[in-house]
Design a protein around this motif. Structure first.
Motif, PDB file in Angstrom:
ATOM      1  N   THR A  28     114.899  60.447  49.078  1.00 31.84           N
ATOM      2  CA  THR A  28     115.702  59.281  48.711  1.00 31.84           C
ATOM      3  C   THR A  28     116.697  59.594  47.603  1.00 31.84           C
ATOM      4  O   THR A  28     117.720  58.938  47.478  1.00 31.84           O
ATOM      5  CB  THR A  28     114.804  58.118  48.286  1.00 31.84           C
ATOM      6  OG1 THR A  28     113.962  58.544  47.219  1.00 31.84           O
ATOM      7  CG2 THR A  28     113.938  57.651  49.446  1.00 31.84           C
ATOM      8  N   PHE A  29     116.399  60.615  46.791  1.00 31.87           N
ATOM      9  CA  PHE A  29     117.311  60.968  45.710  1.00 31.87           C
ATOM     10  C   PHE A  29     118.636  61.514  46.254  1.00 31.87           C
ATOM     11  O   PHE A  29     119.616  61.624  45.536  1.00 31.87           O
ATOM     12  CB  PHE A  29     116.663  62.009  44.795  1.00 31.87           C
ATOM     13  CG  PHE A  29     116.222  63.255  45.501  1.00 31.87           C
ATOM     14  CD1 PHE A  29     114.917  63.396  45.952  1.00 31.87           C
ATOM     15  CD2 PHE A  29     117.112  64.293  45.732  1.00 31.87           C
ATOM     16  CE1 PHE A  29     114.513  64.541  46.606  1.00 31.87           C
ATOM     17  CE2 PHE A  29     116.715  65.445  46.373  1.00 31.87           C
ATOM     18  CZ  PHE A  29     115.407  65.567  46.817  1.00 31.87           C
ATOM     19  N   ASN A  32     122.937  57.747  47.619  1.00 32.29           N
ATOM     20  CA  ASN A  32     123.457  56.973  46.495  1.00 32.29           C
ATOM     21  C   ASN A  32     123.786  55.527  46.849  1.00 32.29           C
ATOM     22  O   ASN A  32     123.758  54.673  45.986  1.00 32.29           O
ATOM     23  CB  ASN A  32     124.714  57.644  45.941  1.00 32.29           C
ATOM     24  CG  ASN A  32     124.398  58.889  45.167  1.00 32.29           C
ATOM     25  OD1 ASN A  32     123.756  58.841  44.128  1.00 32.29           O
ATOM     26  ND2 ASN A  32     124.834  60.031  45.672  1.00 32.29           N
ATOM     27  N   ARG A  52     124.862  50.277  45.507  1.00 31.85           N
ATOM     28  CA  ARG A  52     124.450  51.579  44.984  1.00 31.85           C
ATOM     29  C   ARG A  52     123.011  51.474  44.463  1.00 31.85           C
ATOM     30  O   ARG A  52     122.613  50.436  43.955  1.00 31.85           O
ATOM     31  CB  ARG A  52     125.362  52.019  43.850  1.00 31.85           C
ATOM     32  CG  ARG A  52     126.768  52.392  44.270  1.00 31.85           C
ATOM     33  CD  ARG A  52     127.466  53.172  43.165  1.00 31.85           C
ATOM     34  NE  ARG A  52     128.808  53.567  43.550  1.00 31.85           N
ATOM     35  CZ  ARG A  52     129.901  52.907  43.174  1.00 31.85           C
ATOM     36  NH1 ARG A  52     129.797  51.836  42.423  1.00 31.85           N
ATOM     37  NH2 ARG A  52     131.086  53.339  43.563  1.00 31.85           N
ATOM     38  N   TRP A  53     122.256  52.564  44.570  1.00 26.91           N
ATOM     39  CA  TRP A  53     120.922  52.575  43.991  1.00 26.91           C
ATOM     40  C   TRP A  53     120.977  52.285  42.495  1.00 26.91           C
ATOM     41  O   TRP A  53     120.053  51.716  41.931  1.00 26.91           O
ATOM     42  CB  TRP A  53     120.230  53.930  44.219  1.00 26.91           C
ATOM     43  CG  TRP A  53     119.584  54.063  45.555  1.00 26.91           C
ATOM     44  CD1 TRP A  53     119.898  54.951  46.533  1.00 26.91           C
ATOM     45  CD2 TRP A  53     118.489  53.296  46.075  1.00 26.91           C
ATOM     46  NE1 TRP A  53     119.081  54.779  47.616  1.00 26.91           N
ATOM     47  CE2 TRP A  53     118.199  53.785  47.359  1.00 26.91           C
ATOM     48  CE3 TRP A  53     117.720  52.246  45.570  1.00 26.91           C
ATOM     49  CZ2 TRP A  53     117.172  53.255  48.159  1.00 26.91           C
ATOM     50  CZ3 TRP A  53     116.708  51.724  46.356  1.00 26.91           C
ATOM     51  CH2 TRP A  53     116.445  52.230  47.626  1.00 26.91           C
ATOM     52  N   SER A  54     122.074  52.657  41.861  1.00 25.71           N
ATOM     53  CA  SER A  54     122.214  52.408  40.430  1.00 25.71           C
ATOM     54  C   SER A  54     122.364  50.919  40.128  1.00 25.71           C
ATOM     55  O   SER A  54     122.205  50.493  38.987  1.00 25.71           O
ATOM     56  CB  SER A  54     123.431  53.156  39.890  1.00 25.71           C
ATOM     57  OG  SER A  54     124.617  52.602  40.430  1.00 25.71           O
ATOM     58  N   GLY A  55     122.696  50.135  41.169  1.00 30.18           N
ATOM     59  CA  GLY A  55     122.924  48.711  40.969  1.00 30.18           C
ATOM     60  C   GLY A  55     124.333  48.378  40.545  1.00 30.18           C
ATOM     61  O   GLY A  55     124.713  47.207  40.482  1.00 30.18           O
ATOM     62  N   ARG A  72     118.371  45.739  45.319  1.00 24.17           N
ATOM     63  CA  ARG A  72     117.530  46.931  45.472  1.00 24.17           C
ATOM     64  C   ARG A  72     116.434  46.935  44.418  1.00 24.17           C
ATOM     65  O   ARG A  72     116.593  46.381  43.335  1.00 24.17           O
ATOM     66  CB  ARG A  72     118.365  48.218  45.418  1.00 24.17           C
ATOM     67  CG  ARG A  72     118.619  48.789  44.013  1.00 24.17           C
ATOM     68  CD  ARG A  72     119.705  48.081  43.282  1.00 24.17           C
ATOM     69  NE  ARG A  72     119.926  48.646  41.958  1.00 24.17           N
ATOM     70  CZ  ARG A  72     119.382  48.184  40.845  1.00 24.17           C
ATOM     71  NH1 ARG A  72     118.570  47.155  40.890  1.00 24.17           N
ATOM     72  NH2 ARG A  72     119.636  48.771  39.687  1.00 24.17           N
ATOM     73  N   ASP A  73     115.319  47.568  44.762  1.00 22.45           N
ATOM     74  CA  ASP A  73     114.206  47.765  43.846  1.00 22.45           C
ATOM     75  C   ASP A  73     113.946  49.259  43.797  1.00 22.45           C
ATOM     76  O   ASP A  73     113.329  49.819  44.708  1.00 22.45           O
ATOM     77  CB  ASP A  73     112.973  47.002  44.352  1.00 22.45           C
ATOM     78  CG  ASP A  73     111.810  47.062  43.375  1.00 22.45           C
ATOM     79  OD1 ASP A  73     111.695  48.060  42.638  1.00 22.45           O
ATOM     80  OD2 ASP A  73     111.012  46.121  43.361  1.00 22.45           O
ATOM     81  N   ASN A  74     114.442  49.896  42.761  1.00 24.86           N
ATOM     82  CA  ASN A  74     114.338  51.346  42.676  1.00 24.86           C
ATOM     83  C   ASN A  74     112.885  51.815  42.596  1.00 24.86           C
ATOM     84  O   ASN A  74     112.532  52.858  43.147  1.00 24.86           O
ATOM     85  CB  ASN A  74     115.120  51.858  41.474  1.00 24.86           C
ATOM     86  CG  ASN A  74     116.600  51.633  41.623  1.00 24.86           C
ATOM     87  OD1 ASN A  74     117.063  50.516  41.810  1.00 24.86           O
ATOM     88  ND2 ASN A  74     117.379  52.690  41.540  1.00 24.86           N
ATOM     89  N   ASN A  77     111.692  51.727  46.048  1.00 22.74           N
ATOM     90  CA  ASN A  77     112.592  52.344  47.038  1.00 22.74           C
ATOM     91  C   ASN A  77     112.875  51.396  48.197  1.00 22.74           C
ATOM     92  O   ASN A  77     112.818  51.786  49.373  1.00 22.74           O
ATOM     93  CB  ASN A  77     112.000  53.653  47.563  1.00 22.74           C
ATOM     94  CG  ASN A  77     112.173  54.803  46.587  1.00 22.74           C
ATOM     95  OD1 ASN A  77     113.019  54.749  45.691  1.00 22.74           O
ATOM     96  ND2 ASN A  77     111.375  55.836  46.725  1.00 22.74           N
ATOM     97  N   VAL A  79     115.483  48.147  49.671  1.00 19.94           N
ATOM     98  CA  VAL A  79     116.723  47.387  49.607  1.00 19.94           C
ATOM     99  C   VAL A  79     116.524  46.131  50.453  1.00 19.94           C
ATOM    100  O   VAL A  79     115.986  46.216  51.561  1.00 19.94           O
ATOM    101  CB  VAL A  79     117.914  48.197  50.133  1.00 19.94           C
ATOM    102  CG1 VAL A  79     119.176  47.351  50.141  1.00 19.94           C
ATOM    103  CG2 VAL A  79     118.116  49.442  49.296  1.00 19.94           C
TER     104      VAL A  79
END
Length: 124
Positions: A28-29, A32, A52-55, A72-74, A77, A79
């Motif tokens: 998942t890393f 993006n 974006r995963w960063s939000g 998203r909830d990092n 993992n 969305v």
């Protein structure tokens, strides 16, 4: 590789709400941007929303703006796509997608990984 599994689809009436989730696993890393697309029978797969995963940064199609919310909830993992005020024209198979590049894109071909899809049917 990134594996994506959608859930939450179903049959609802016009005006109802539905929440879709996409669970990401694997590398998942390496992704993006996460997006949602949909495909109705006989139509092309079209962009719905992305984040974006960063939000930092989201994007919506004009047809869902103001009704759908992507989040998203990092830690998990996942969305999600919160869909409110659903219309019959929202009926489609909804796909989760992941993009390795940093920029948010509305272009289907610019996403690298795809889930199997979940059916959403909105009756009038």
């Amino acid at each position: 590789q990134v594996q994506l599994v959608e859930s939450g689809g179903g049959l609802v009436q016009a005006g109802d709400s539905l929440r879709l989730s996409c669970a990401a696993s694997g590398r998942t890393f390496s992704s993006n941007v996460m997006g949602w697309f949909r495909q109705a029978p006989g139509k092309e797969r079209e962009f719905v929303a992305a984040i974006r995963w960063s939000g930092i940064g989201t994007s919506y199609s004009d047809s869902v703006k103001g009704r759908f919310t992507i989040s998203r909830d990092n830690a998990k993992n996942t969305v999600s796509l919160q869909m409110n005020s659903l219309k019959p024209e929202d009926t489609a198979v909804y796909y989760c997608a992941a993009r390795a590049a940093w920029g948010i894109s509305q272009t289907r071909d610019e996403y690298d990984y795809w889930g199997q899809g979940t059916q959403v049917t909105v009756s009038s």
